[in-house]
Design an enzyme around this catalytic site. Structure first.
Site, mmCIF file in Angstrom:
data_model
loop_
_atom_site.group_PDB
_atom_site.id
_atom_site.type_symbol
_atom_site.label_atom_id
_atom_site.label_comp_id
_atom_site.label_asym_id
_atom_site.label_seq_id
_atom_site.Cartn_x
_atom_site.Cartn_y
_atom_site.Cartn_z
ATOM 1 N N LYS A 1 0.844 -1.203 0.000
ATOM 2 C CA LYS A 1 0.000 0.000 0.000
ATOM 3 C C LYS A 1 0.875 1.247 0.000
ATOM 4 C CE LYS A 1 -3.992 1.877 2.558
ATOM 5 N NZ LYS A 1 -4.864 1.694 3.736
ATOM 6 N N SER B 1 -9.853 1.447 2.729
ATOM 7 C CA SER B 1 -8.894 2.239 1.985
ATOM 8 C C SER B 1 -7.861 1.405 1.228
ATOM 9 C CB SER B 1 -8.164 3.195 2.935
ATOM 10 O OG SER B 1 -7.405 2.464 3.883
ATOM 11 N N SER C 1 -10.410 -1.164 6.809
ATOM 12 C CA SER C 1 -9.814 -0.851 5.508
ATOM 13 C C SER C 1 -9.045 -1.986 4.841
ATOM 14 C CB SER C 1 -8.888 0.363 5.631
ATOM 15 O OG SER C 1 -9.635 1.545 5.677
#
Lengths: 454, 70
Positions: free
Chosen positions: A82, A152, A176
């Site tokens: 990420k 996310s 997330s």
């Protein structure tokens, strides 16, 4: 196995082929990069693709393995991280123009451990600005390009589902990792608080943030957790204890385990297909010998409020330096608005939220004495459908720092073809039990083997 | 209690707290962040209604122990 199958190999399958020299790290990396060339223009799962450095790392892995220096099951495996995870000399934007030019001088501990295990870092996956949302603007769900992959960690989930990485990392403060995993039909673990280091990871909320592995199978998830978990003196929240071998725990006995499920009143507003797949899954767990009973969680509404106040207070504190110096750089998201408002919460109100959290943790511990795990739907609706649930069953498990594993459990019929998921929640640091249940479930189902139409 | 407050009263509170927080929040920004501020007040109100034990009040330090007491 055809060339098209390679990007969809599980880590377990690929590592076996690599170890037996039937597949080389360069071959798998090249094939996955070709897959990225093919589908990334439609999905936009990456902020940065690191093709050149990935091939250099793959060649190095190939040489090492040829010399007999095999590092383990991630050696030569292409993964994504990420874009909140610091990568030395590679920009790390956290999805915001505020950090558009930020190039870290060191790797996050998670990235460092992946590299040490021989994993090939293919790129930095997309996210909403500073991880603030349950959606990932600009990134598309491989199962239906008109829909969100969730957020996310939406880029990581979408990249996995589309065969652009074999494993990935995500972050989870309110759900997330688990939300995008559910929306995209992959596996995601929010580990126990303190199990995986957050050193070198952009913060959202210090006492709620978790970093965890995302994969296509439960077994792969255990392989990744083996590598990224464990004490890190650089992270003050890191817990110092001997981490078990999670792969060995996959096959532990599950017969007789007690599984708590939410009472029907807690699932009001959940999508019909979500409820249907959840009940089908319960039947499977019962056939596997698990004892199921309904449990109460009467404190959810208060827990939800505590999580929100803690999250936004800590986020506003983290963002203070940016808000005062680069406020004009924030994007059109709600981040600036939320942190401006969050900056007005008093210390007493924040500390009250933390005290309420501690009090409710005791109540949750009582619930977890009557059962070994909890099982809930992964999300209340398929990707992109209206959210009508009265109760959020993601946020509270981040609040209590409990391990929570999301895994696919079916597809919607209306609208058709969207992934649905489960969430298995265990006691603190008992990831192994959640894994064992997930592994047993995936041994008798094939939802995790389906591929999106892209 | 905040529910009885007018929009102008809430804005006045934001102006005051903004100064204390050393933030220069413009009138335009105050209007934009008002819904988020209202939402926070709702959560705070939920927390205020929760009765914390007078004796053995929990500490506000979050820490996860390896094993829940059996």
């Amino acid at each position: 196995m055809t060339q098209e199958d390679i990007p969809f190999l599980s880590i377990s399958e690929a590592s076996l082929l690599i170890r037996k020299r039937k597949l080389s790290p360069v071959e798998i990396t090249r094939t996955v990069l070709q897959r990225i060339d093919q589908v990334e223009p439609k999905i936009h799962a990456f902020i940065t693709v690191m093709g050149e450095s990935a091939l250099v790392a793959a060649k190095m892995a190939e040489r090492e393995i040829a010399r007999g220096k095999y590092r383990g099951p991630l050696h030569g495996i292409p993964v994504g991280v990420k874009d909140t995870h610091y990568t030395k000399a590679i920009k790390t934007t956290a999805g915001t123009a505020v950090l558009a030019d930020f190039i870290p001088a060191f790797d996050a501990t998670v990235v460092k451990r992946l590299k040490e295990a021989g994993a090939i870092i293919l790129g930095k996956t997309s996210l909403p600005e500073f991880s603030f949302s349950g959606f990932t603007p600009g990134t598309h769900n491989p199962w239906d390009l008109s829909r969100t992959p969730g957020g996310s960690s939406g880029g990581s989930a979408a990249a996995l589902a589309a065969g652009m990485v074999l494993g990935a990392t995500g972050g989870d403060t309110s759900g997330s990792i688990r939300g995008p995993a559910t929306y995209c039909g992959v596996v995601g673990l929010k580990p126990s608080y303190g199990l995986v280091s957050r050193y070198g990871v952009t913060a959202l909320s210090w006492t709620l943030d978790h970093v965890g592995p995302m994969t296509r199978t439960v077994a792969d998830n255990a392989i990744m957790l083996n590598v990224i978990s464990g004490y890190d003196p650089n992270d003050d929240s890191s817990v110092d204890f001997p981490v078990p071998n999670y792969v060995k725990l996959l096959k532990q006995r599950i017969k007789g385990l007690r599984m708590g499920i939410p009472r029907p009143s807690m699932l009001v507003g959940y999508h019909t297909d979500v409820l249907s797949s959840f009940h089908q899954s319960l039947k499977i767990f019962k056939r596997l010998g698990v004892k199921v009973k309904e449990v109460d969680m009467p404190f959810i509404e208060v827990a939800d409020a505590a999580q929100r106040i803690i999250r936004i207070s800590e986020a506003s504190s983290y963002q203070e330096k940016f808000l005062k110096t680069r406020a004009d750089k924030y994007g059109p998201s709600d981040v600036r608005r939320e942190i401006e408002a969050g900056s007005l919460i008093t210390a007493v109100q924040y500390l009250r939220a933390q005290k309420v959290r501690a009090a409710l943790k005791r109540e949750m511990n009582k619930t977890l004495l009557s059962v070994d795990v909890l099982l809930t739907p992964g999300k209340s609706e398929p990707a992109g459908e209206p959210q009508k649930a009265a109760v959020n069953l993601s946020r509270i498990f981040a609040l209590f720092g409990l391990p929570a594993l999301a895994l696919p459990c079916g597809f919607s019929s209306s609208p058709p073809g969207l992934p649905l998921g489960l969430q298995i929640v265990a006691r603190p640091f008992e990831e192994g039990i959640a894994y064992a249940l997930g592994y047993a479930y995936q041994s008798v189902t094939d939802w995790h083997k389906r591929r999106p139409p892209i | 209690m905040y529910k009885e407050m007018s929009e102008e009263e809430l804005k006045e509170i934001i102006r005051g707290l903004g100064k204390i927080a050393d933030l220069s929040i413009s009138e335009e920004r105050i209007q934009i962040l008002l819904p988020a501020f209202r939402a926070q007040l709702e959560w705070i109100s939920t927390l205020n209604a929760f009765k914390l034990p007078m004796e053995a009040e929990p500490s506000p330090i979050f820490q996860l122990k390896k094993r829940t007491a059996q």
